[in-house]
Design an enzyme around this catalytic site. Structure first.
Site, PDB file in Angstrom:
ATOM      1  N   GLU A 156      62.645  95.913  68.938  1.00  0.00           N
ATOM      2  CA  GLU A 156      61.295  96.637  69.154  1.00  0.00           C
ATOM      3  C   GLU A 156      61.321  97.705  68.129  1.00  0.00           C
ATOM      4  O   GLU A 156      60.066  98.440  67.963  1.00  0.00           O
ATOM      5  CB  GLU A 156      61.130  96.905  70.702  1.00  0.00           C
ATOM      6  CG  GLU A 156      61.054  95.835  71.515  1.00  0.00           C
ATOM      7  CD  GLU A 156      60.866  96.067  73.175  1.00  0.00           C
ATOM      8  OE1 GLU A 156      60.076  95.211  73.741  1.00  0.00           O
ATOM      9  OE2 GLU A 156      61.064  97.220  73.355  1.00  0.00           O
ATOM     10  N   HIS A 178      52.103  95.261  74.265  1.00  0.00           N
ATOM     11  CA  HIS A 178      52.463  94.530  75.740  1.00  0.00           C
ATOM     12  C   HIS A 178      52.625  95.508  76.766  1.00  0.00           C
ATOM     13  O   HIS A 178      52.558  96.826  76.565  1.00  0.00           O
ATOM     14  CB  HIS A 178      53.778  93.773  75.659  1.00  0.00           C
ATOM     15  CG  HIS A 178      54.873  94.448  75.422  1.00  0.00           C
ATOM     16  ND1 HIS A 178      56.421  93.834  75.424  1.00  0.00           N
ATOM     17  CD2 HIS A 178      55.218  95.800  75.095  1.00  0.00           C
ATOM     18  CE1 HIS A 178      57.160  94.992  75.194  1.00  0.00           C
ATOM     19  NE2 HIS A 178      56.510  95.993  74.869  1.00  0.00           N
ATOM     20  N   CYS A 184      56.883 102.514  79.675  1.00  0.00           N
ATOM     21  CA  CYS A 184      56.715 101.169  79.228  1.00  0.00           C
ATOM     22  C   CYS A 184      56.109 100.079  80.270  1.00  0.00           C
ATOM     23  O   CYS A 184      55.370  99.218  80.127  1.00  0.00           O
ATOM     24  CB  CYS A 184      58.029 100.533  78.863  1.00  0.00           C
ATOM     25  SG  CYS A 184      58.908 101.396  77.377  1.00  0.00           S
ATOM     26  N   HIS A 211      49.523  90.981  65.615  1.00  0.00           N
ATOM     27  CA  HIS A 211      48.099  91.558  65.870  1.00  0.00           C
ATOM     28  C   HIS A 211      47.402  91.096  67.073  1.00  0.00           C
ATOM     29  O   HIS A 211      46.335  90.468  67.225  1.00  0.00           O
ATOM     30  CB  HIS A 211      47.339  91.465  64.721  1.00  0.00           C
ATOM     31  CG  HIS A 211      47.548  92.545  63.714  1.00  0.00           C
ATOM     32  ND1 HIS A 211      48.515  92.325  63.114  1.00  0.00           N
ATOM     33  CD2 HIS A 211      46.838  93.633  63.731  1.00  0.00           C
ATOM     34  CE1 HIS A 211      48.552  93.559  62.017  1.00  0.00           C
ATOM     35  NE2 HIS A 211      47.523  94.372  62.549  1.00  0.00           N
TER      36      HIS A 211
END
EC number: 4.1.2.50
Length: 200
Positions: free
Chosen positions: A136, A13, A23, A68
């Site tokens: 995460e 992401h 990020c 995935h």
């Protein structure tokens, strides 16, 4: 009484607007861990809150749908969105920015719907998803609670259509109407038979 089930998925992401530029400006991935906590007011015929095997069905199918895959915010540029759609078989389009906090709220929202639409047959008590934790990394997590879905600052982030799964993901669902059942007005969609062997 509360029980916990751990799920895992791997995904990529971008988290726009955050202070960490690595990020905010780059596609990157995580090995996510999702902890789901279910609360009950009594135990079933097996002296369980809910058989963990039952948590490996619809709940697991939903969470594994994120595995995935690339997840992207629907505010990304159309060029970026088209690139992902054209070059990835598995992707999830989201109406929220992809922070751990947003994931925690989203999973709580949909897993609550799944549990509410599930019919169990082993004299289970009143069940509810009391919270969801999303990791995460090993260093921190975000946790959402049922009351957060009533908080106007949070509940505007999640709704029936806040995620959209690619056809490549949907093709692996045994029930092609799986997601539609979750967001439908039907009160009972997922049925679980009584265990065959019972000791009175």
């Amino acid at each position: 009484m509360v029980i916990r089930r751990l799920y895992q998925f791997c995904a990529s992401h971008v988290v726009r607007n955050c202070s960490s530029l690595k990020c905010a400006q780059n596609i990157h991935g995580h090995n996510y861990e999702v902890e789901v906590f279910i609360e009950t007011n009594r135990l079933d015929n097996a002296n369980m809150a809910l058989d963990f095997g039952l948590m490996q069905q619809e709940m697991q199918v939903f969470i594994e749908s994120f595995d995935h895959a690339h997840h992207f915010w629907d505010k990304e540029s159309l060029e970026f969105q088209r690139f992902i759609e054209n070059h990835c078989v598995r992707y999830v389009k989201c109406s929220f920015n992809l922070s751990a906090e947003s994931y925690a709220l989203m999973f709580l929202y949909y897993l609550t719907k799944i549990l509410q639409k599930s019919v169990f047959s082993n004299d289970e008590g009143e069940l509810k998803v009391s919270s969801v934790r999303v990791h995460e990394t090993k260093n921190g997590y975000a946790e959402s609670f049922l009351k957060d879905l009533e908080n106007p600052h949070f509940k505007s982030l999640v709704h029936d259509h806040c995620v959209s799964f690619s056809q490549g993901i949907q093709n692996l669902w045994h029930d092609k109407d799986f997601f539609n059942k979750i967001i439908s007005d039907e009160k009972q969609c997922f049925f679980h038979a009584k265990p065959l062997h019972q000791i009175p």
